[in-house]
Design a protein around this motif. Sequence first.
Motif, PDB file in Angstrom:
ATOM      1  N   GLU A 239      -3.993 -27.836 -36.563  1.00 39.08           N
ATOM      2  CA  GLU A 239      -3.168 -28.641 -35.666  1.00 39.08           C
ATOM      3  C   GLU A 239      -2.353 -29.681 -36.438  1.00 39.08           C
ATOM      4  OE1 GLU A 239      -6.293 -27.836 -35.523  1.00 39.08           O
ATOM      5  OE2 GLU A 239      -7.617 -29.407 -34.796  1.00 39.08           O
ATOM      6  N   ARG A 242       0.484 -27.840 -38.168  1.00 40.93           N
ATOM      7  CA  ARG A 242       1.600 -27.547 -37.264  1.00 40.93           C
ATOM      8  C   ARG A 242       2.394 -28.818 -36.947  1.00 40.93           C
ATOM      9  NH1 ARG A 242       0.057 -22.576 -33.156  1.00 40.93           N
ATOM     10  NH2 ARG A 242      -0.711 -21.207 -34.791  1.00 40.93           N
ATOM     11  N   ASP A 243       1.672 -29.915 -36.753  1.00 40.83           N
ATOM     12  CA  ASP A 243       2.348 -31.188 -36.473  1.00 40.83           C
ATOM     13  C   ASP A 243       3.236 -31.575 -37.658  1.00 40.83           C
ATOM     14  OD1 ASP A 243       2.925 -33.527 -34.963  1.00 40.83           O
ATOM     15  OD2 ASP A 243       1.501 -34.658 -36.168  1.00 40.83           O
ATOM     16  N   ARG A 246       6.341 -29.605 -37.575  1.00 37.72           N
ATOM     17  CA  ARG A 246       7.216 -30.190 -36.553  1.00 37.72           C
ATOM     18  C   ARG A 246       7.953 -31.417 -37.122  1.00 37.72           C
ATOM     19  NH1 ARG A 246       9.435 -28.275 -31.977  1.00 37.72           N
ATOM     20  NH2 ARG A 246       8.036 -26.794 -31.036  1.00 37.72           N
ATOM     21  N   TRP A 288       4.359 -19.600 -37.277  1.00 35.97           N
ATOM     22  CA  TRP A 288       3.435 -19.752 -36.140  1.00 35.97           C
ATOM     23  C   TRP A 288       4.167 -20.058 -34.832  1.00 35.97           C
ATOM     24  CZ3 TRP A 288       3.893 -24.452 -33.799  1.00 35.97           C
ATOM     25  CH2 TRP A 288       4.407 -25.498 -34.562  1.00 35.97           C
ATOM     26  N   MET A 289       5.450 -20.425 -34.931  1.00 32.75           N
ATOM     27  CA  MET A 289       6.129 -20.913 -33.733  1.00 32.75           C
ATOM     28  C   MET A 289       6.673 -19.771 -32.871  1.00 32.75           C
ATOM     29  SD  MET A 289       9.008 -23.823 -33.627  1.00 32.75           S
ATOM     30  CE  MET A 289       8.159 -25.042 -34.574  1.00 32.75           C
ATOM     31  N   LYS A 290       6.423 -19.900 -31.597  1.00 30.94           N
ATOM     32  CA  LYS A 290       6.886 -18.875 -30.663  1.00 30.94           C
ATOM     33  C   LYS A 290       8.402 -18.944 -30.564  1.00 30.94           C
ATOM     34  CE  LYS A 290       6.172 -17.783 -25.878  1.00 30.94           C
ATOM     35  NZ  LYS A 290       5.812 -18.412 -24.636  1.00 30.94           N
TER      36      LYS A 290
ATOM     37  N   LEU B 107       3.589 -27.051 -25.956  1.00 32.37           N
ATOM     38  CA  LEU B 107       4.877 -26.481 -26.337  1.00 32.37           C
ATOM     39  C   LEU B 107       5.298 -26.848 -27.763  1.00 32.37           C
ATOM     40  CD1 LEU B 107       6.695 -27.315 -23.012  1.00 32.37           C
ATOM     41  CD2 LEU B 107       6.194 -25.032 -23.829  1.00 32.37           C
ATOM     42  N   GLY B 108       4.763 -27.947 -28.285  1.00 35.04           N
ATOM     43  CA  GLY B 108       5.132 -28.358 -29.634  1.00 35.04           C
ATOM     44  C   GLY B 108       4.253 -27.704 -30.686  1.00 35.04           C
ATOM     45  N   LEU B 109       2.947 -27.702 -30.429  1.00 34.88           N
ATOM     46  CA  LEU B 109       2.016 -27.161 -31.420  1.00 34.88           C
ATOM     47  C   LEU B 109       1.540 -25.746 -31.070  1.00 34.88           C
ATOM     48  CD1 LEU B 109      -0.187 -30.364 -31.990  1.00 34.88           C
ATOM     49  CD2 LEU B 109       1.872 -29.683 -33.189  1.00 34.88           C
ATOM     50  N   ASN B 110       1.941 -25.253 -29.915  1.00 33.68           N
ATOM     51  CA  ASN B 110       1.523 -23.915 -29.445  1.00 33.68           C
ATOM     52  C   ASN B 110       0.005 -23.741 -29.469  1.00 33.68           C
ATOM     53  OD1 ASN B 110       4.207 -23.433 -29.302  1.00 33.68           O
ATOM     54  ND2 ASN B 110       4.203 -21.603 -30.579  1.00 33.68           N
ATOM     55  N   TRP B 115      -1.999 -22.569 -24.150  1.00 40.14           N
ATOM     56  CA  TRP B 115      -0.903 -21.635 -23.883  1.00 40.14           C
ATOM     57  C   TRP B 115      -1.376 -20.546 -22.909  1.00 40.14           C
ATOM     58  CZ3 TRP B 115      -0.509 -16.395 -24.583  1.00 40.14           C
ATOM     59  CH2 TRP B 115       0.747 -15.851 -24.330  1.00 40.14           C
TER      60      TRP B 115
END
Lengths: 291, 196
Positions: A239, A242-243, A246, A288-290, B107-110, B115
């Motif tokens: 997590e 991923r942050d 971002r 990893w991002m949709k 929506l940011g970290l999925n 989800w």
Amino acid sequence: MVNDRKLRTTPSFKKRASSEYFKILGLGLVISFLACSSPLQEVKLYFTRGQESLRHYNSAQARIYFQKTKEAATAAIKSQPVAQLYVLKGLAEVQLEEWSAARRSFSLAYSLGFDKGEKWAAEVALFGLAQSLGELGLSQQAGQIYDYLVTRSQFEPVTLLAAQRYVDFTLERSFTLEEREKEVLLRRLLNRVRSLIKENYHQGFYHYLSSQILAHQQLYRRSFEEAVMARELGLPTEEIWRDNDRQIIFCFRQLKKDLLKEDWQDFLQLYQRLITSWGWADEETPPWMKR
Amino acid sequence: MALSKLDKAVNNALKILKEVLPDQTYLYLPLLSRALVWGLRRYFHRQAELMATPVWPWPARIKVKPDEFILDFFQTHSGLRREFATELKNKDLKSLREAFVYLYPLLGLNEPFLWGLFAPELGRQEYRLIIRTFQDRLDRARRDLASVSSRKKLISALKTFQEDITAMAIDLSGEAEVRRSLVKLLQQSLPPPEKD
């Protein structure tokens, strides 16, 4: 002259080799037996595996190993109460966030001759206290303790946890301040994290925290660089990883708005090289991002 | 991607899920979605976590992201930009920040479990409904997972699913595609989801 290959096929060589093989095998078996039979070795083995799992972001697996470390150490202490076992037990308890138990273990290690035990016990106790104060809503007092630990702690697991809490706490506080006061507070916070980076440059998490603070100061180029550093050095969980991605994308967008055309082109070239090496689909899409 | 292999892996997992969570079909997608992500990332150790902490424990830092980060999050997501147009126009950071705490992990970290839990609402872009029902839905999921009839069987099924995903050697960038296929397969195999 007999060549090496021929030598290896002669009956006497085979016999000697076979005898050496069994000697080595026997020695290996004895060592592994000793290692397995020594409770201290067993405790060390579990702890090392826990650390190994942490390095690979396997937090749940690490937890299992730290729990095993604690259980094995507790059992071993009954027949062999030595400082090393108490230290390992305490270290495992820190990872399991069992603060008062860790404090007791380090104190006992100190009483058995482990010099650092007293200091570690005090730091662990302080961290546990700060956490309790925070849960009771006394965040100001908790923040002061985290501040103290970030500056003074010599015990890395506590420094890391305290840094995380201290940054969160200070950023939250910054929202309540006037612009000028906020600037001073953020500058001080960044300096604090920077001194941690100086001592532990390899620790990706400190670079991540630094990147977060720099974004609050709207210093996006530097925030971007710290986030890249964090990504390259590694982060503790998926997590946070991923942050951090971002954060990289956010800085990219902000710089797109802020930079002059020429500077932007230079930055874009660098960015393209980085995302290609990371395997991103495009400037704003890590794997990893949709989409 | 070998769809038939995925089909088989989903069906195998569904057999067990139907047995141990017969009345909680809403949990199938969140659980499989999370196992899918761990499978793609080869996180074999985390199956216990699937039960213990269904969602990632997001740090306090999410609550203290800078205003610009929050604005960027809402402005660059087409659905959110439309839904929160008034707040964005008025720069209502208080409301946006409140919504951000729920929507960023999703929506940011999925976050894969969330989800899966909110897949229908996400499909219909009902973001405000997600915020309103977030805590109740998550609490319910936690309660239902805590009272599962056979925890061992469930973990084993998810572990097998994870291993099947890993064995398919799907590229990490295929996560979104596999998730879509997963939804499709579940829609075919299950009755329509219950209304809250």
